[in-house]
Design a protein around this motif. Structure first.
Motif, mmCIF file in Angstrom:
data_model
loop_
_atom_site.group_PDB
_atom_site.id
_atom_site.type_symbol
_atom_site.label_atom_id
_atom_site.label_comp_id
_atom_site.label_asym_id
_atom_site.label_seq_id
_atom_site.Cartn_x
_atom_site.Cartn_y
_atom_site.Cartn_z
ATOM 1 N N LYS A 55 0.830 -1.204 0.000
ATOM 2 C CA LYS A 55 0.000 0.000 0.000
ATOM 3 C C LYS A 55 0.868 1.259 0.000
ATOM 4 C CE LYS A 55 -3.919 -2.206 2.191
ATOM 5 N NZ LYS A 55 -4.735 -2.338 3.376
ATOM 6 N N ILE A 56 1.933 1.252 0.792
ATOM 7 C CA ILE A 56 2.821 2.409 0.834
ATOM 8 C C ILE A 56 3.497 2.606 -0.517
ATOM 9 C CG2 ILE A 56 4.978 3.279 1.844
ATOM 10 C CD1 ILE A 56 4.045 2.023 4.499
ATOM 11 N N TRP A 57 3.959 1.507 -1.132
ATOM 12 C CA TRP A 57 4.608 1.587 -2.435
ATOM 13 C C TRP A 57 3.642 2.145 -3.485
ATOM 14 C CZ3 TRP A 57 9.022 2.062 -4.610
ATOM 15 C CH2 TRP A 57 9.195 1.776 -5.955
ATOM 16 N N THR A 58 2.392 1.726 -3.431
ATOM 17 C CA THR A 58 1.389 2.222 -4.372
ATOM 18 C C THR A 58 1.186 3.726 -4.201
ATOM 19 O OG1 THR A 58 0.270 0.094 -4.366
ATOM 20 C CG2 THR A 58 -1.005 1.970 -5.146
ATOM 21 N N ILE A 59 1.077 4.173 -2.961
ATOM 22 C CA ILE A 59 0.882 5.598 -2.693
ATOM 23 C C ILE A 59 2.089 6.403 -3.174
ATOM 24 C CG2 ILE A 59 0.691 7.303 -0.836
ATOM 25 C CD1 ILE A 59 -1.038 5.221 0.661
ATOM 26 N N VAL A 60 3.293 5.905 -2.905
ATOM 27 C CA VAL A 60 4.505 6.602 -3.337
ATOM 28 C C VAL A 60 4.554 6.699 -4.861
ATOM 29 C CG1 VAL A 60 7.025 6.401 -3.451
ATOM 30 C CG2 VAL A 60 5.852 6.076 -1.280
ATOM 31 N N CYS A 61 4.247 5.607 -5.544
ATOM 32 C CA CYS A 61 4.269 5.624 -7.015
ATOM 33 C C CYS A 61 3.231 6.583 -7.585
ATOM 34 C CB CYS A 61 4.051 4.218 -7.564
ATOM 35 S SG CYS A 61 5.462 3.134 -7.315
ATOM 36 N N VAL A 62 2.055 6.618 -7.007
ATOM 37 C CA VAL A 62 1.015 7.536 -7.480
ATOM 38 C C VAL A 62 1.445 8.979 -7.250
ATOM 39 C CG1 VAL A 62 -1.340 8.348 -7.014
ATOM 40 C CG2 VAL A 62 -0.888 5.911 -7.281
ATOM 41 N N LEU A 106 -0.173 9.884 -22.006
ATOM 42 C CA LEU A 106 -0.675 8.548 -22.333
ATOM 43 C C LEU A 106 0.222 7.458 -21.758
ATOM 44 C CD1 LEU A 106 -1.936 9.043 -25.987
ATOM 45 C CD2 LEU A 106 -3.293 8.870 -23.891
ATOM 46 N N SER A 107 1.526 7.685 -21.720
ATOM 47 C CA SER A 107 2.450 6.711 -21.127
ATOM 48 C C SER A 107 2.192 6.565 -19.637
ATOM 49 C CB SER A 107 3.899 7.134 -21.358
ATOM 50 O OG SER A 107 4.190 7.177 -22.720
ATOM 51 N N ALA A 108 2.030 7.684 -18.941
ATOM 52 C CA ALA A 108 1.754 7.630 -17.503
ATOM 53 C C ALA A 108 0.434 6.922 -17.222
ATOM 54 C CB ALA A 108 1.739 9.040 -16.922
ATOM 55 N N LEU A 109 -0.586 7.231 -17.998
ATOM 56 C CA LEU A 109 -1.881 6.572 -17.807
ATOM 57 C C LEU A 109 -1.805 5.084 -18.122
ATOM 58 C CD1 LEU A 109 -4.280 9.300 -19.230
ATOM 59 C CD2 LEU A 109 -3.881 8.703 -16.832
ATOM 60 N N THR A 110 -0.997 4.698 -19.100
ATOM 61 C CA THR A 110 -0.823 3.284 -19.433
ATOM 62 C C THR A 110 -0.130 2.540 -18.304
ATOM 63 O OG1 THR A 110 -0.708 3.823 -21.783
ATOM 64 C CG2 THR A 110 0.174 1.686 -21.111
ATOM 65 N N VAL A 111 0.884 3.154 -17.711
ATOM 66 C CA VAL A 111 1.582 2.518 -16.591
ATOM 67 C C VAL A 111 0.640 2.342 -15.410
ATOM 68 C CG1 VAL A 111 3.394 2.879 -14.860
ATOM 69 C CG2 VAL A 111 3.882 3.271 -17.270
ATOM 70 N N ILE A 112 -0.146 3.358 -15.100
ATOM 71 C CA ILE A 112 -1.092 3.268 -13.986
ATOM 72 C C ILE A 112 -2.147 2.201 -14.256
ATOM 73 C CG2 ILE A 112 -2.917 4.524 -12.754
ATOM 74 C CD1 ILE A 112 -1.162 7.056 -13.166
ATOM 75 N N ALA A 113 -2.667 2.156 -15.460
ATOM 76 C CA ALA A 113 -3.685 1.154 -15.801
ATOM 77 C C ALA A 113 -3.099 -0.250 -15.764
ATOM 78 C CB ALA A 113 -4.270 1.449 -17.176
ATOM 79 N N PHE A 118 -2.693 -5.610 -13.111
ATOM 80 C CA PHE A 118 -1.924 -6.734 -12.597
ATOM 81 C C PHE A 118 -2.014 -6.877 -11.082
ATOM 82 C CE2 PHE A 118 0.265 -6.171 -16.707
ATOM 83 C CZ PHE A 118 0.026 -7.443 -17.195
ATOM 84 N N GLN A 119 -2.567 -5.897 -10.374
ATOM 85 C CA GLN A 119 -2.735 -5.998 -8.942
ATOM 86 C C GLN A 119 -4.088 -6.612 -8.555
ATOM 87 O OE1 GLN A 119 -0.595 -5.494 -6.404
ATOM 88 N NE2 GLN A 119 0.874 -5.349 -8.050
ATOM 89 N N ARG A 120 -4.911 -6.884 -9.538
ATOM 90 C CA ARG A 120 -6.195 -7.524 -9.249
ATOM 91 C C ARG A 120 -5.952 -8.894 -8.633
ATOM 92 N NH1 ARG A 120 -8.808 -7.369 -14.887
ATOM 93 N NH2 ARG A 120 -8.723 -9.549 -14.365
ATOM 94 N N GLU A 121 -6.776 -9.281 -7.693
ATOM 95 C CA GLU A 121 -6.612 -10.561 -7.018
ATOM 96 C C GLU A 121 -7.029 -11.731 -7.884
ATOM 97 O OE1 GLU A 121 -8.078 -10.857 -3.097
ATOM 98 O OE2 GLU A 121 -7.333 -8.897 -2.523
ATOM 99 N N ASP A 122 -7.894 -11.514 -8.833
ATOM 100 C CA ASP A 122 -8.363 -12.617 -9.668
ATOM 101 C C ASP A 122 -7.515 -12.813 -10.907
ATOM 102 O OD1 ASP A 122 -9.168 -10.261 -10.828
ATOM 103 O OD2 ASP A 122 -11.101 -11.030 -11.512
#
Length: 123
Positions: A55-62, A106-113, A118-122
Motif C-alpha cells: 500500500k505504501i509503495w502504491t501511494i509513493v508511485c502515485v 498517455l504513457s503515464a496513464l498506461t503505466v497506472i492502468a 496486474f494488482q487484481r486478485e483474480d
C-alpha cells in the motif's frame, strides 16, 4: 462427503473451463477438520507488513506520477493540445511540444492502468 460423478459426458458438457472443474472438485471433496483454533492462531500470527508495504509503495508511485505530470506540465500541455485540436481541426499542425505532452500523459496513464490490472486478485 458429497462425491459427484464428473466423468460422465453430460457433466463434462456443463463444466466449461478448467477453473470450474477444479472448483467443483474441491467443493465436492471439502471437509472440516477440528483443529482447536490452530488455523486461526497461525493466520493471526502471519506478518502483515507485506500488505502495508504494498500500500505504501502504491501511494509513493502515485504521488511520483502526479508530481511528474505536474512538474512537466503534461496535463496543461494535453489540455492545450486538445483545445487546439478542437478549435483548429481543419488546419491541425502539431508541434513537438504538443506531441510530447500527449505521449507523456498517455504513457503515464498506461503505466497506472497496467499496474492496476496486474494488482487484481483474480488475475
Amino acid at each position: 462427503m458429497d462425491i459427484r460423478k464428473i466423468n460422465t459426458e453430460e457433466n463434462r458438457e456443463t463444466i466449461t473451463s478448467d477453473e470450474a472443474l477444479l472448483e467443483d472438485f474441491f467443493n465436492s471433496c471439502q471437509q472440516e477438520i477440528d483443529d482447536n483454533g490452530f488455523t486461526e492462531k497461525v493466520m493471526k500470527g502471519l506478518p502483515v507488513s507485506a500488505s502495508w508495504l504494498n500500500k505504501i509503495w502504491t501511494i509513493v508511485c502515485v504521488m511520483i506520477g502526479i508530481a511528474f505530470l505536474y512538474f512537466t506540465h503534461a496535463l496543461q500541455g494535453l489540455a492545450d493540445s486538445l483545445k487546439t485540436i478542437a478549435t483548429q481541426l481543419h488546419s491541425f499542425n502539431p508541434t513537438p511540444t504538443m506531441l510530447l505532452s500527449v505521449i507523456l500523459t498517455l504513457s503515464a496513464l498506461t503505466v497506472i492502468a497496467s499496474y492496476s490490472f496486474f494488482q487484481r486478485e483474480d488475475f
